[in-house]
Design a protein around this motif. Sequence first.
Motif, PDB file in Angstrom:
ATOM      1  N   PRO A 188       3.543   2.349  -1.587  1.00 24.50           N
ATOM      2  CA  PRO A 188       3.870   2.982  -2.881  1.00 24.50           C
ATOM      3  C   PRO A 188       2.651   3.665  -3.523  1.00 24.50           C
ATOM      4  CG  PRO A 188       4.837   0.786  -2.740  1.00 24.50           C
ATOM      5  CD  PRO A 188       3.896   0.916  -1.562  1.00 24.50           C
ATOM      6  N   LEU A 189       1.471   3.060  -3.407  1.00 26.67           N
ATOM      7  CA  LEU A 189       0.269   3.688  -3.958  1.00 26.67           C
ATOM      8  C   LEU A 189      -0.008   5.017  -3.254  1.00 26.67           C
ATOM      9  CD1 LEU A 189      -2.319   3.745  -5.694  1.00 26.67           C
ATOM     10  CD2 LEU A 189      -3.453   2.441  -3.866  1.00 26.67           C
ATOM     11  N   THR A 190       0.078   5.009  -1.928  1.00 31.12           N
ATOM     12  CA  THR A 190      -0.168   6.241  -1.175  1.00 31.12           C
ATOM     13  C   THR A 190       0.783   7.345  -1.618  1.00 31.12           C
ATOM     14  OG1 THR A 190      -0.750   4.844   0.699  1.00 31.12           O
ATOM     15  CG2 THR A 190      -0.470   7.191   1.146  1.00 31.12           C
ATOM     16  N   SER A 221       2.283   7.655  -4.443  1.00 32.79           N
ATOM     17  CA  SER A 221       1.945   8.104  -5.804  1.00 32.79           C
ATOM     18  C   SER A 221       0.736   9.044  -5.796  1.00 32.79           C
ATOM     19  CB  SER A 221       1.654   6.893  -6.696  1.00 32.79           C
ATOM     20  OG  SER A 221       2.863   6.194  -6.938  1.00 32.79           O
ATOM     21  N   TYR A 243       0.783  -1.239   0.000  1.00 34.04           N
ATOM     22  CA  TYR A 243       0.000   0.000   0.000  1.00 34.04           C
ATOM     23  C   TYR A 243       0.815   1.289   0.000  1.00 34.04           C
ATOM     24  CZ  TYR A 243      -4.113  -2.872   0.797  1.00 34.04           C
ATOM     25  OH  TYR A 243      -5.110  -3.793   0.663  1.00 34.04           O
TER      26      TYR A 243
END
Lengths: 208, 208
Positions: free
Chosen positions: A24-26, A28, A22
């Motif tokens: 890396p998504l946050t 980005s 999670y």
Amino acid sequence: MLEYTHVEGLSSADVTRLREIYEPLTESVRALIDATIRTEVDAETVAAVKADVDAATERLRGRQLDGPFGLQFTSDGAQMPWGNPVVGLRNPMAPPLVIHRDEDDRVYADFDLGAAYEGPPGHVHGGVAALVLDHVLGEAASNQHRPRLTGTITLRYLRTTRLGRVHAEAHIARVDGYKAFAVGHLADDEGVTVEAEGVFIQPRWARG
Amino acid sequence: MLEYTHVEGLSSADVTRLREIYEPLTESVRALIDATIRTEVDAETVAAVKADVDAATERLRGRQLDGPFGLQFTSDGAQMPWGNPVVGLRNPMAPPLVIHRDEDDRVYADFDLGAAYEGPPGHVHGGVAALVLDHVLGEAASNQHRPRLTGTITLRYLRTTRLGRVHAEAHIARVDGYKAFAVGHLADDEGVTVEAEGVFIQPRWARG
């Protein structure tokens, strides 16, 4: 009355795995927030990007929690405040702060505040300083076995805080029963900009 | 010393056009923030969405402001605080508040706080209440010809505020030279949850 959402049985290996999924998504989405504020591309590109963002949101919503993230725990009782707007590793609004605690129980964090946190031009919004200091003082006043929530907090603005790298810290000045008195400040690279003091209270449901 | 970024010559038609371009993107990114916190899709989908978000960010960064949004003005002198984290129509972090001013110069806003603003489970982060109230009291204390920045603010938490629809309001209690004393509160559907009072000061550079 607050009810904690217990998710049982997350080992520290599980937590590490979830973090790797999670975080890396946050990060980005955090960059996308910044770009959304600062972009000067033409209207057609903005519309195309909007459509892509909507598609991304729809994929994520394919399976999701019914409500907010709540407070989840690992199997050894550690908190995972991942949805938190100050420290949450799944909340793109959070700078995020990574809060350290030294041997004297003083807590501190060094972090960056960019375009998304701007009030007066080039400077941190006064309310963002309040948001961060409320959290950091609350963290100083609490520990994982004894949560304390804000009773009152007073912020004194000495001058505006420049956007960029900032530092926040707090410690407990004294404890009186269920109340802890915490003090702290926010600083930029020229020194202290906002001073804070507050009373943090152990809620009735956590007095066990 | 603060310097305002003047962008000259934006007519109200220009402002309307820019709003129509940017507001839908901001709303979409706001929904993506919520989905990022709440999603439970598998790791592969998260990774694919992350790649799409990175591509969106790169397109927006094709042309962008060098720094934060700053404070831009229309040709008739109205402020466009579009990057602001409380009211900014280009800031996905902002709920956003749409602040109204009644004939008695009382300001108020009704708005929704969802998963991104959570502190105690199901409830508004105390610091988010502070962020919002700092802004609303500041707005009550200022007008577009006489900005006033927070000098001190005190928040008293009567109880936790439920996530969902909330109301904030503030007014000036009295004025003393460059200082205005403002009071206000946050409320959920069961009544007042946080009371605030503050001193707001006209900065030296705005006393001209």
